[in-house]
Motif scaffolding. Structure first.
Motif, PDB file in Angstrom:
ATOM      1  N   VAL A 139       0.439  -1.480  -0.276  1.00  0.00           N
ATOM      2  CA  VAL A 139       0.004  -0.261  -0.135  1.00  0.00           C
ATOM      3  C   VAL A 139       0.964   1.887   0.357  1.00  0.00           C
ATOM      4  O   VAL A 139       2.434   1.222   0.102  1.00  0.00           O
ATOM      5  CB  VAL A 139      -1.176   0.262   1.215  1.00  0.00           C
ATOM      6  CG1 VAL A 139      -1.921  -0.644   1.029  1.00  0.00           C
ATOM      7  CG2 VAL A 139      -0.457  -0.184   2.345  1.00  0.00           C
ATOM      8  N   ALA A 140       0.250   1.623  -0.540  1.00  0.00           N
ATOM      9  CA  ALA A 140       1.611   3.060  -0.123  1.00  0.00           C
ATOM     10  C   ALA A 140       0.653   4.649  -0.132  1.00  0.00           C
ATOM     11  O   ALA A 140      -0.589   5.031   0.066  1.00  0.00           O
ATOM     12  CB  ALA A 140       1.271   3.660  -1.576  1.00  0.00           C
ATOM     13  N   THR A 141       0.561   5.723   0.894  1.00  0.00           N
ATOM     14  CA  THR A 141       0.867   6.797   1.249  1.00  0.00           C
ATOM     15  C   THR A 141       1.393   8.134  -0.168  1.00  0.00           C
ATOM     16  O   THR A 141       3.060   8.027   0.016  1.00  0.00           O
ATOM     17  CB  THR A 141       0.970   7.221   2.849  1.00  0.00           C
ATOM     18  OG1 THR A 141       0.319   6.995   3.195  1.00  0.00           O
ATOM     19  CG2 THR A 141       0.050   9.090   3.195  1.00  0.00           C
ATOM     20  N   VAL A 142       0.744   8.455  -0.466  1.00  0.00           N
ATOM     21  CA  VAL A 142       1.087   9.951  -1.470  1.00  0.00           C
ATOM     22  C   VAL A 142       1.088  11.146  -1.205  1.00  0.00           C
ATOM     23  O   VAL A 142      -0.850  11.575  -0.512  1.00  0.00           O
ATOM     24  CB  VAL A 142       0.383   9.931  -2.661  1.00  0.00           C
ATOM     25  CG1 VAL A 142       0.982  10.793  -3.979  1.00  0.00           C
ATOM     26  CG2 VAL A 142       0.896   8.630  -3.112  1.00  0.00           C
ATOM     27  N   VAL A 143       2.067  12.280  -0.953  1.00  0.00           N
ATOM     28  CA  VAL A 143       1.587  13.862  -0.368  1.00  0.00           C
ATOM     29  C   VAL A 143       1.328  14.623  -1.247  1.00  0.00           C
ATOM     30  O   VAL A 143       3.337  14.460  -2.150  1.00  0.00           O
ATOM     31  CB  VAL A 143       2.537  13.897   1.203  1.00  0.00           C
ATOM     32  CG1 VAL A 143       2.299  15.436   1.334  1.00  0.00           C
ATOM     33  CG2 VAL A 143       2.217  12.566   2.318  1.00  0.00           C
ATOM     34  N   SER A 144       0.889  15.130  -2.372  1.00  0.00           N
ATOM     35  CA  SER A 144       1.529  16.174  -3.748  1.00  0.00           C
ATOM     36  C   SER A 144       0.574  17.487  -2.766  1.00  0.00           C
ATOM     37  O   SER A 144       0.466  18.109  -1.950  1.00  0.00           O
ATOM     38  CB  SER A 144       0.148  15.845  -4.605  1.00  0.00           C
ATOM     39  OG  SER A 144       0.151  14.840  -5.222  1.00  0.00           O
ATOM     40  N   THR A 145       1.861  18.311  -3.029  1.00  0.00           N
ATOM     41  CA  THR A 145       2.193  19.935  -2.565  1.00  0.00           C
ATOM     42  C   THR A 145       2.069  20.455  -4.060  1.00  0.00           C
ATOM     43  O   THR A 145       3.572  20.488  -4.787  1.00  0.00           O
ATOM     44  CB  THR A 145       3.362  20.290  -1.916  1.00  0.00           C
ATOM     45  OG1 THR A 145       3.232  19.167  -0.986  1.00  0.00           O
ATOM     46  CG2 THR A 145       3.106  21.520  -1.513  1.00  0.00           C
ATOM     47  N   LEU A 146       1.111  21.381  -3.857  1.00  0.00           N
ATOM     48  CA  LEU A 146       1.081  22.382  -5.050  1.00  0.00           C
ATOM     49  C   LEU A 146       0.485  23.037  -5.038  1.00  0.00           C
ATOM     50  O   LEU A 146      -0.054  24.058  -4.116  1.00  0.00           O
ATOM     51  CB  LEU A 146      -0.451  22.094  -5.714  1.00  0.00           C
ATOM     52  CG  LEU A 146      -1.382  20.960  -6.550  1.00  0.00           C
ATOM     53  CD1 LEU A 146      -1.371  20.120  -5.516  1.00  0.00           C
ATOM     54  CD2 LEU A 146      -2.172  20.700  -7.603  1.00  0.00           C
TER      55      LEU A 146
END
Length: 634
Positions: free
Chosen positions: A39-46
């Motif tokens: 499983v994966a956790t994804v953090v995106s910063t825009l």
């Protein structure tokens, strides 16, 4: 019985966001991927910046993995951070509009009503000279590929969603959000990407379709590693990462402790167990029974499949676009003669049928009677450019008792919600073929799955210590294949003073032979998992309730919808009926001046090809239409 079908292609041309070439306020996107086993956790910063002399509203429509659970959304303006709340969608939209009307800053994140892999982010009332940083976090499962690699895809491309002529999306509003796509070279914002991988098993390698810096191991056991995208990455493709572990098919179980602040007995308050099951079929049974199938397939892989079918099966070929064709009036017996006839006909079939209308050919296939002793297998090869994703998946689920559905996503930007949904609800398997991917191993694995005997009478039983009970949150397992992983989420309640170990047994019948697989696991919660398992379990339950709501619409007066909203708010996980809303009340001073809207362009692939498969698609100017009814568009 097999039915083959291929999609048509269409020509478009490229253009900027607007004719006036207004500046785009999105400056950069930073993505951090954290993989724990499968499983994966994804953090995106825009990062946004308004360089104009008037307040802006920036709107960005973008894809996410179809099974992702968005679980955090916040905005930072200067030294102020505003954490968004999950609220019923219409309420969130009204709060957003009210905030903008009163001169306040507001941020709205919402899932498309028709496809769970499309999101809209609205950044409202960004004053001249102001910057804002948006943090978006989601969790997702990683699918197992034909070569045992775990696949993570960061979609960089948002394909157009084809709407058949004369049909409107089933929505109460006529407002449609329009977003123009541009060539990757014209996208005015940058992307940085890094990943950290950890697993109980050693990480053997990490590969990507994009250039990566060398893999860095963090311990001598090689169970932890980091990698990042090489500098200079362009938006010319999705970022696909393949992670390989030693002993990847070993079944596992992870128990995650509940949230301390949540009420015991609730989904978030109790421990959740996630089982990863890999059934091992008896070898003496695997060689028996060759199933036949009904395929909907891209023509470039047709030769490979046609030459691999077992003699004596039945098949047909469908070609679909804005319309559809089929070679034979009904499925015919497979032989050298019918195979050659099919290949000649495919060469003459229309290569440009317009858009991607999957619903009608599927309806026609399901209207045909099944052939006795010839289990129907539907193979769907598509770029996934449809607007009515949920309607198509509902149709497949409704007919799942008469067939198995195997789906292929062809090319960059294929809708993961559609591809994975078709396979999940159709009791089949999904694969994605992008760029220069080798088609052959993926296609042949799917064919091997289709030729495996159908597994029936599947049951999952639990053996837990006295005082501990279980509530299964995942839908019942309807399909098992040798080499395919099945994930099961379950809520554990109560406590026990006995040995903290449980056992789960999967029983099934294969070709008339009863079989079973067992997994013993510790009930002691794993460390440092956050709430990843809880959020994935909540998303699984939300999807099941959403499907039930659609099937029973008009019969239960929105009861399922109410349950979805309550669960979404409780778990902090997005749904089709909720949205994330954040309002910055600041010092109370209203932002002055007329608000100007700027749509942020999404990157668009000019062309892509496969040397092995031979398929090529030339694309250009297009307009993506998605239904977000509260907003009008200039």
């Amino acid at each position: 019985m097999f039915v083959f079908c291929h999609t048509g292609t269409k020509m478009t041309c490229c253009g900027l966001l607007t004719a006036k070439k207004e500046p785009v306020p999105l400056k950069s996107v930073e993505v951090e991927l954290q993989v724990r086993d499968h499983v994966a956790t994804v953090v995106s910063t825009l990062n946004y910046e308004n360089k104009e002399d008037k307040p802006l509203e920036a709107v960005f429509v973008f894809p996410l993995p179809g099974d992702a659970a968005v679980c955090h959304f916040s905005a930072t303006i200067g030294q102020t951070q505003i954490v968004a709340e999950v609220k019923e969608k219409q309420q969130a939209r009204e709060e957003y509009d009210d905030a903008l009307s009163s001169g306040q800053q507001a941020f709205l994140l919402e899932e498309s009503d028709q496809s769970p892999d499309i999101f809209s982010l609205s950044v409202g009332s960004l004053p001249p000279g102001e910057s804002a940083s948006i943090r978006l976090e989601y969790v997702t499962e990683l699918a197992v590929q034909a070569d045992d690699g775990l696949r993570f895809c960061l979609p960089a491309v948002l394909n157009p969603r084809y709407q058949p002529q004369g049909r409107k999306p089933p929505d109460t509003s006529s407002d449609i959000l329009r977003v123009t796509s541009v060539p990757a070279s014209l996208v005015p914002y940058s992307l940085s990407f890094s990943a950290r991988v950890s697993s109980p098993r050693p990480v053997s390698k990490v590969e990507s379709n994009c250039s990566l810096d060398p893999l860095q191991y963090l311990n001598t056991e090689q169970t932890q590693a980091t990698v990042k995208l090489a500098a200079g990455h362009k938006f010319d493709r999705d970022v696909e990462v393949l992670i390989y572990y030693k002993d990847a098919h070993q079944p596992t179980a992870v128990v995650e402790a509940g949230q301390a602040s949540a009420k015991p007995g609730s989904l978030m308050g109790d421990p959740i167990v996630m089982l990863s099951l890999y059934p091992e079929f008896p070898q003496d049974v695997m060689s028996s029974l060759a199933s036949c199938g009904e395929f909907i397939i891209h023509s470039d892989t047709l030769l490979l499949l046609l030459k691999s079918l077992p003699m004596g099966c039945y098949f047909n070929i469908y070609s679909f676009g804005s319309g559809y064709e089929h070679i034979f009036p009904k499925s015919v017996e497979y032989s050298q003669t019918t195979m050659e006839e099919a290949l000649k006909t495919v060469e003459r079939m229309g290569a440009d049928l317009g858009g991607t209308e999957i619903l009608k050919p599927l309806q026609h296939i399901y209207s045909q009677p099944c052939i006795p002793n010839q289990p129907r297998q539907v193979f769907v090869f598509t770029d996934g450019e449809v607007w009515n994703t949920k309607e198509i998946i509902s149709l497949v689920k409704k007919n799942s008792g008469s067939h198995r559905c195997f789906s292929f996503g062809i090319g960059e930007g294929a809708s993961s919600a559609l591809i994975n949904g078709l396979a999940k609800e159709g009791g089949g398997h999904a694969q994605f073929i992008t760029g220069a991917d080798r088609m052959q191993p993926k296609v042949m694995q799917m064919l091997r799955f289709a030729l495996q005997p159908a597994v029936v009478d599947i049951s999952v039983t639990w053996d837990l210590p006295k005082g501990v009970s279980v509530t299964v949150l995942s839908p019942p397992i309807t399909a098992l294949f040798q080499g395919q992983r099945s994930l099961v989420y379950a809520q554990l309640s109560g406590q026990s003073s006995e040995a903290a170990e449980g056992c789960v047994t999967v029983k099934y019948s294969l070709a008339g032979h009863p079989s079973q697989n067992q997994l013993h696991f510790s009930l002691t919660p794993a460390q440092d998992t956050g709430l990843t398992v809880h959020r994935l379990a909540a998303r699984t339950l939300i999807r099941s309730l959403d499907m039930e709501e659609r099937e029973s619409r008009g019969e239960q007066d929105g009861g399922m919808k109410k349950k979805v909203v309550e669960l979404s708010v409780q778990s902090g996980v997005s749904s089709a009926f909720t949205a994330f809303i954040a309002v910055n009340k600041g010092d109370g001073e209203a932002i002055q001046g007329p608000l100007v809207r700027r749509n942020v362009p999404t990157p668009r692939l000019l062309h892509y090809g496969s040397q092995q498969g031979g398929f090529r698609k030339t694309l250009g100017k297009l307009q993506v239409k998605e239904t977000f009814p509260h907003r009008s568009v200039n």
